[in-house]
Motif scaffolding. Sequence first.
Motif, PDB file in Angstrom:
ATOM      1  N   LYS A 245     -18.314  -0.781  -2.683  1.00 49.12           N
ATOM      2  CA  LYS A 245     -19.527  -0.821  -3.500  1.00 49.12           C
ATOM      3  C   LYS A 245     -19.800   0.540  -4.127  1.00 49.12           C
ATOM      4  N   ALA A 246     -19.656   1.591  -3.334  1.00 51.00           N
ATOM      5  CA  ALA A 246     -19.887   2.936  -3.861  1.00 51.00           C
ATOM      6  C   ALA A 246     -18.913   3.251  -4.997  1.00 51.00           C
ATOM      7  N   ALA A 247     -17.655   2.849  -4.848  1.00 49.20           N
ATOM      8  CA  ALA A 247     -16.655   3.083  -5.889  1.00 49.20           C
ATOM      9  C   ALA A 247     -16.981   2.266  -7.143  1.00 49.20           C
ATOM     10  N   ARG A 248     -17.329   1.004  -6.955  1.00 47.02           N
ATOM     11  CA  ARG A 248     -17.649   0.138  -8.098  1.00 47.02           C
ATOM     12  C   ARG A 248     -18.831   0.709  -8.886  1.00 47.02           C
ATOM     13  N   GLU A 249     -19.829   1.223  -8.174  1.00 46.39           N
ATOM     14  CA  GLU A 249     -21.007   1.743  -8.862  1.00 46.39           C
ATOM     15  C   GLU A 249     -20.776   3.132  -9.454  1.00 46.39           C
ATOM     16  N   ARG A 250     -19.564   3.625  -9.304  1.00 43.06           N
ATOM     17  CA  ARG A 250     -19.136   4.859  -9.978  1.00 43.06           C
ATOM     18  C   ARG A 250     -18.008   4.588 -10.955  1.00 43.06           C
ATOM     19  N   GLY A 251     -17.689   3.299 -11.153  1.00 42.67           N
ATOM     20  CA  GLY A 251     -16.732   2.930 -12.186  1.00 42.67           C
ATOM     21  C   GLY A 251     -15.306   2.729 -11.733  1.00 42.67           C
ATOM     22  N   LEU A 252     -15.070   2.495 -10.436  1.00 40.05           N
ATOM     23  CA  LEU A 252     -13.718   2.262  -9.920  1.00 40.05           C
ATOM     24  C   LEU A 252     -13.683   0.953  -9.143  1.00 40.05           C
ATOM     25  N   LEU A 253     -12.682   0.111  -9.438  1.00 39.46           N
ATOM     26  CA  LEU A 253     -12.522  -1.161  -8.744  1.00 39.46           C
ATOM     27  C   LEU A 253     -11.370  -1.080  -7.759  1.00 39.46           C
ATOM     28  N   VAL A 254     -11.670  -1.316  -6.476  1.00 36.21           N
ATOM     29  CA  VAL A 254     -10.660  -1.407  -5.424  1.00 36.21           C
ATOM     30  C   VAL A 254     -10.976  -2.630  -4.573  1.00 36.21           C
ATOM     31  N   ILE A 255      -9.996  -3.093  -3.826  1.00 37.32           N
ATOM     32  CA  ILE A 255     -10.164  -4.291  -3.006  1.00 37.32           C
ATOM     33  C   ILE A 255      -9.661  -4.035  -1.588  1.00 37.32           C
ATOM     34  N   THR A 256      -9.857  -5.027  -0.739  1.00 42.06           N
ATOM     35  CA  THR A 256      -9.465  -4.901   0.659  1.00 42.06           C
ATOM     36  C   THR A 256      -8.207  -5.706   0.952  1.00 42.06           C
ATOM     37  N   ALA A 257      -7.703  -5.530   2.156  1.00 41.34           N
ATOM     38  CA  ALA A 257      -6.603  -6.336   2.693  1.00 41.34           C
ATOM     39  C   ALA A 257      -6.659  -6.225   4.212  1.00 41.34           C
ATOM     40  N   GLY A 258      -6.229  -7.274   4.907  1.00 39.39           N
ATOM     41  CA  GLY A 258      -6.171  -7.210   6.359  1.00 39.39           C
ATOM     42  C   GLY A 258      -7.521  -6.859   6.969  1.00 39.39           C
ATOM     43  N   THR A 259      -7.489  -6.015   7.972  1.00 41.55           N
ATOM     44  CA  THR A 259      -8.697  -5.567   8.672  1.00 41.55           C
ATOM     45  C   THR A 259      -8.975  -4.109   8.335  1.00 41.55           C
ATOM     46  N   ASN A 260     -10.088  -3.859   7.642  1.00 36.28           N
ATOM     47  CA  ASN A 260     -10.544  -2.495   7.325  1.00 36.28           C
ATOM     48  C   ASN A 260      -9.523  -1.701   6.510  1.00 36.28           C
ATOM     49  N   THR A 261      -8.829  -2.372   5.608  1.00 38.14           N
ATOM     50  CA  THR A 261      -7.837  -1.697   4.772  1.00 38.14           C
ATOM     51  C   THR A 261      -8.252  -1.743   3.313  1.00 38.14           C
ATOM     52  N   LEU A 262      -8.255  -0.594   2.657  1.00 41.31           N
ATOM     53  CA  LEU A 262      -8.411  -0.535   1.208  1.00 41.31           C
ATOM     54  C   LEU A 262      -7.039  -0.720   0.574  1.00 41.31           C
ATOM     55  N   ARG A 263      -6.960  -1.615  -0.410  1.00 41.99           N
ATOM     56  CA  ARG A 263      -5.672  -1.929  -1.042  1.00 41.99           C
ATOM     57  C   ARG A 263      -5.672  -1.425  -2.489  1.00 41.99           C
ATOM     58  N   PHE A 264      -4.557  -0.797  -2.883  1.00 46.43           N
ATOM     59  CA  PHE A 264      -4.415  -0.244  -4.218  1.00 46.43           C
ATOM     60  C   PHE A 264      -3.189  -0.870  -4.880  1.00 46.43           C
ATOM     61  N   VAL A 265      -3.425  -1.688  -5.897  1.00 44.67           N
ATOM     62  CA  VAL A 265      -2.343  -2.350  -6.628  1.00 44.67           C
ATOM     63  C   VAL A 265      -2.638  -2.264  -8.134  1.00 44.67           C
TER      64      VAL A 265
END
Length: 460
Positions: A412-432
């Motif tokens: 949420k903090a990233a999105r509200e600063r103009g960056l979109l990221v998503i999750t994967a698995g348990t507590n993982t930030l995913r970058f694709v």
Amino acid sequence: MAFRTALRRVAAVNAAPATRLAGAGAGAAAARRSYATASQLTHPDPTEDSPSGKMVREHVPYMVTTYSRPPPVFVKGKGSYLWDLEDRKYLDFTSGIAVNSLGHCDEEFSKIIAEQAQELVHASNLYYNPWTGALSKLLVESTKASGGMHDASSVFVCNSGSEANEAGIKFARKVGKVLDPSGSKVEIVCFQNAFHGRTMGSLSATPNPKYQAPFAPMVPGFKVGTYNDIAAIPSLVTEKTCSVIVEPIQGEGGVMPATEEFLVALGKRCREVGALLHYDEIQCGLARTGTFWAHSSLPKEAHPDILTTAKAIGNGFPIAATIVNEHVASKIKVGDHGTTFGGNPLACRLAHYIVGRLADKQLQEGVKAKSEVFLRGFEKLRNKFPSLVKEVRGKGLILGLQLSEDPTPVIKAARERGLLVITAGTNTLRFVPSLLVTEGEIEEGLKILEESFEAVMVKA
């Protein structure tokens, strides 16, 4: 009312306090002071009475709630960026969940859609068209040239990753019954934390109670093993096994790479018992790791008999493919399987263009170079936030940051600063991100990510 309830739920989740990441007292106060000027939000989530809020409120009652979506409404894309209904620009490190490998609205891609839509979109698989065969030929030739699946022979073209895996599962069952007419060679081995799709066959190979329990019972005949457990392979893969389905890098499962030793051992055991090896490269394939296929660097004994792809092959247009060797293809007869929309001229012409681009060695080398930029940035973040960032995983431009806590506040903090990221698995930030993302865009995103970690730290 439904929209307001959804917004309150999202707000409640995002307002939940994160674990304290900095020491109490002077250190935490200094962190708050240093962050004060950077904490203003450039992209606050749209309010209920904004144009986005009004549109969502109008549409939500007519949509089955299979997804929990944040408030922004995206209306335009170009390259690595998306714009919302309020005309705010976001850097997209999700690329439609590893789909838009050439970025949003690639010019040639858009041109092909317009041209082919005026020539022929669909005529059914009852007839030949110029593009289904051309795509199949290119996939087989590019796969062999890349060092992957050395005996790739032919292709079944369909519409989605789930459908490609369904075809692979059906083909494996057919081969098993040809090899053993008694019908006992029908077991399919899959692995914990795998994700192969949401249709009943592919879902049965996705051993996650979150996905399976509401739709149980599953299709029978699936056997679950532990990813990267070499010692368990002999008892897991037996004479009753017709196929082993595995992701060389588990995407949804947390960006977990299989070891080369594990995949080699799987391949060897499959040959011993006459089972097929099925690689699901729907998320990790087509240049995302810096090679055409994630398994391209493996020795031939670890090559698959079935290889499935989707996502990047259409760059946003629905298309997928199941690539098989002659051992499999020779067992499939007319009428065994089919698809109404799969292999239509429009989808196949687009995919033909995209595969040609992604097979380019220079593009693949670029992926490796950009991966290093990400990895250096991630290491910096891990050093700065050691209680939050625990591990970096992945290869090329399929990367994961393992966090010590729920990533929702960071997202949420990233999105509200103009960056979109998503999750994967348990507590993982995913970058694709797009494979064409620039090093400057990566640095831009890493800076926003660092600010987002700091924001979460300050609120803790």
